[in-house]
Design a protein around this motif. Sequence first.
Motif, PDB file in Angstrom:
ATOM      1  N   SER A   1       0.278  16.419 -11.240  1.00  0.00           N
ATOM      2  CA  SER A   1       1.208  15.900 -12.021  1.00  0.00           C
ATOM      3  C   SER A   1       0.659  14.570 -12.737  1.00  0.00           C
ATOM      4  O   SER A   1      -0.326  13.914 -12.074  1.00  0.00           O
ATOM      5  N   LYS A   2       0.892  14.360 -13.915  1.00  0.00           N
ATOM      6  CA  LYS A   2       0.152  13.025 -14.474  1.00  0.00           C
ATOM      7  C   LYS A   2       0.981  11.809 -13.991  1.00  0.00           C
ATOM      8  O   LYS A   2       0.161  10.849 -13.856  1.00  0.00           O
ATOM      9  N   LYS A   3       2.035  12.044 -13.414  1.00  0.00           N
ATOM     10  CA  LYS A   3       2.633  10.699 -12.918  1.00  0.00           C
ATOM     11  C   LYS A   3       2.137  10.528 -11.536  1.00  0.00           C
ATOM     12  O   LYS A   3       2.297   9.263 -11.015  1.00  0.00           O
ATOM     13  N   MET A   4       1.394  11.337 -10.771  1.00  0.00           N
ATOM     14  CA  MET A   4       0.548  11.123  -9.515  1.00  0.00           C
ATOM     15  C   MET A   4      -0.730  10.507  -9.891  1.00  0.00           C
ATOM     16  O   MET A   4      -1.412  10.390  -8.831  1.00  0.00           O
ATOM     17  N   GLN A   5      -1.149  10.550 -10.926  1.00  0.00           N
ATOM     18  CA  GLN A   5      -2.472   9.987 -11.222  1.00  0.00           C
ATOM     19  C   GLN A   5      -2.692   8.583 -11.282  1.00  0.00           C
ATOM     20  O   GLN A   5      -1.680   7.758 -11.728  1.00  0.00           O
ATOM     21  N   PRO A   6      -3.943   8.048 -10.639  1.00  0.00           N
ATOM     22  CA  PRO A   6      -4.143   6.522 -10.731  1.00  0.00           C
ATOM     23  C   PRO A   6      -4.376   6.033 -12.032  1.00  0.00           C
ATOM     24  O   PRO A   6      -4.385   6.695 -13.090  1.00  0.00           O
ATOM     25  N   PRO A   7      -4.237   4.490 -12.287  1.00  0.00           N
ATOM     26  CA  PRO A   7      -4.939   3.815 -13.389  1.00  0.00           C
ATOM     27  C   PRO A   7      -6.148   4.393 -14.119  1.00  0.00           C
ATOM     28  O   PRO A   7      -6.995   4.500 -13.098  1.00  0.00           O
ATOM     29  N   ALA A   8      -6.124   4.756 -15.145  1.00  0.00           N
ATOM     30  CA  ALA A   8      -7.441   5.441 -15.805  1.00  0.00           C
ATOM     31  C   ALA A   8      -8.598   4.479 -15.626  1.00  0.00           C
ATOM     32  O   ALA A   8      -9.784   5.181 -15.328  1.00  0.00           O
ATOM     33  N   GLY A   9      -8.521   3.224 -15.470  1.00  0.00           N
ATOM     34  CA  GLY A   9      -9.503   2.252 -15.382  1.00  0.00           C
ATOM     35  C   GLY A   9     -10.047   1.895 -13.886  1.00  0.00           C
ATOM     36  O   GLY A   9     -10.643   1.070 -13.638  1.00  0.00           O
ATOM     37  N   LEU A  10      -9.111   2.703 -13.065  1.00  0.00           N
ATOM     38  CA  LEU A  10      -9.249   2.211 -11.496  1.00  0.00           C
ATOM     39  C   LEU A  10     -10.629   2.312 -11.138  1.00  0.00           C
ATOM     40  O   LEU A  10     -11.337   3.556 -11.269  1.00  0.00           O
ATOM     41  N   GLY A  11     -11.326   1.258 -10.396  1.00  0.00           N
ATOM     42  CA  GLY A  11     -12.817   1.620  -9.742  1.00  0.00           C
ATOM     43  C   GLY A  11     -13.902   1.296 -10.733  1.00  0.00           C
ATOM     44  O   GLY A  11     -15.133   1.464 -10.258  1.00  0.00           O
ATOM     45  N   LYS A  12     -13.554   1.032 -12.223  1.00  0.00           N
ATOM     46  CA  LYS A  12     -14.595   1.112 -13.039  1.00  0.00           C
ATOM     47  C   LYS A  12     -14.917  -0.306 -13.385  1.00  0.00           C
ATOM     48  O   LYS A  12     -14.046  -1.046 -13.947  1.00  0.00           O
ATOM     49  N   THR A  13     -16.155  -0.631 -13.402  1.00  0.00           N
ATOM     50  CA  THR A  13     -16.564  -2.125 -13.579  1.00  0.00           C
ATOM     51  C   THR A  13     -16.618  -2.393 -15.162  1.00  0.00           C
ATOM     52  O   THR A  13     -17.091  -1.304 -15.946  1.00  0.00           O
ATOM     53  N   TYR A  14     -15.908  -3.355 -15.684  1.00  0.00           N
ATOM     54  CA  TYR A  14     -15.808  -3.313 -17.364  1.00  0.00           C
ATOM     55  C   TYR A  14     -16.996  -4.293 -17.628  1.00  0.00           C
ATOM     56  O   TYR A  14     -17.070  -5.235 -17.454  1.00  0.00           O
ATOM     57  N   PHE A  15     -17.612  -3.655 -18.715  1.00  0.00           N
ATOM     58  CA  PHE A  15     -18.794  -4.395 -19.384  1.00  0.00           C
ATOM     59  C   PHE A  15     -18.573  -4.705 -20.996  1.00  0.00           C
ATOM     60  O   PHE A  15     -18.141  -3.812 -21.599  1.00  0.00           O
ATOM     61  N   ARG A  16     -17.987  -5.828 -21.365  1.00  0.00           N
ATOM     62  CA  ARG A  16     -17.599  -6.154 -22.578  1.00  0.00           C
ATOM     63  C   ARG A  16     -18.432  -6.043 -23.465  1.00  0.00           C
ATOM     64  O   ARG A  16     -17.811  -5.435 -24.821  1.00  0.00           O
TER      65      ARG A  16
END
Length: 323
Positions: A305-320
């Motif tokens: 289910s879509k409601k059971m999915q984590p935040p899309a950016g979870l665990g990803k290092t952000y490089f501006r």
Amino acid sequence: MFVSLFARAFRMMAVYIFGASGDTVIEKGGHLNMGVPGIMFIGALGGIIGEVTYANNVPAGTPLNGFLIIFVPLIFALIFGALAGLLYCFLTVTLKCNQNVVGLSLTTFGVGLARFSIAGLTGIKGSRVSEAGLMLQNLFPGYKAAGAFGEMFLSGSFFTYFAIILAIAISIFMAKTKTGLNLRAVGENPASADAAGINVTKYRYLSTMIGSGIVALGGLTYVLDVEMGVYAATDIVDSFGWLALSIVILCAWRSWITIPVSLVIGMLSILPVYLSLSTEVAKLVSAVPYVATVIVLIISSAIGSKKMQPPAGLGKTYFREDR
């Protein structure tokens, strides 16, 4: 027996609620912090230091202050947890280190530091510390007058009801406030949030530090409430942290759902105490919360289910610069 089991689980669930709701704040910002078990241990260490600092400096024969014996350890635990979150953010946000590696290292560091340090603290004027633990037991001393209902729902300590209120407040904050929605945006798509003028670095630092402080309250609650202020360095606070991480997923990153789930996990955790079992069987029953968690996680993943999915950016290092 059920009333007694429920009452004890009702107190125990605060440990899991703090751990899970605090980690929900962290993960909503996009950080997969595997250091939660270590932070709970660090919170226990901070609570013990705060408790010993206050209780041991009150002159003999002078009664302890009921407010300070809660407030001082709570502040110490929050500070210790926030500092652990600050270390995590410095490594993952500023230095761009891998979140999984940093989190697991933080757990190893926190568990080792707390066990080493607490071993030397718990023997200091233990009678005052035990006295402090007794003062923390019941927020409503006359709960027995309400019969079974009172024993089940009114026998908790300050931490029990504080954890429930905090979990509900976090859910409202995430769903209804601008800051909460901005935080969710950072966790879902940091590049889009950055383009919209949201300071991704600030949000990740603050959410991780605040969430880590809340997680640390789980370790504090175990020390002051469950163990009545006396902590043994061999206690397995870190196991509660791993369960808290699982509860976050079980609750689909919704803080208020951690309340009933933590109650059930708490009942399963202490069930062996109420069953006349051999040592070997009791050890197997003690594993039920972990097995049940794995089964539910498998089922939830299979549902997809879509409601059971984590935040899309979870665990990803952000490089501006990649935006």
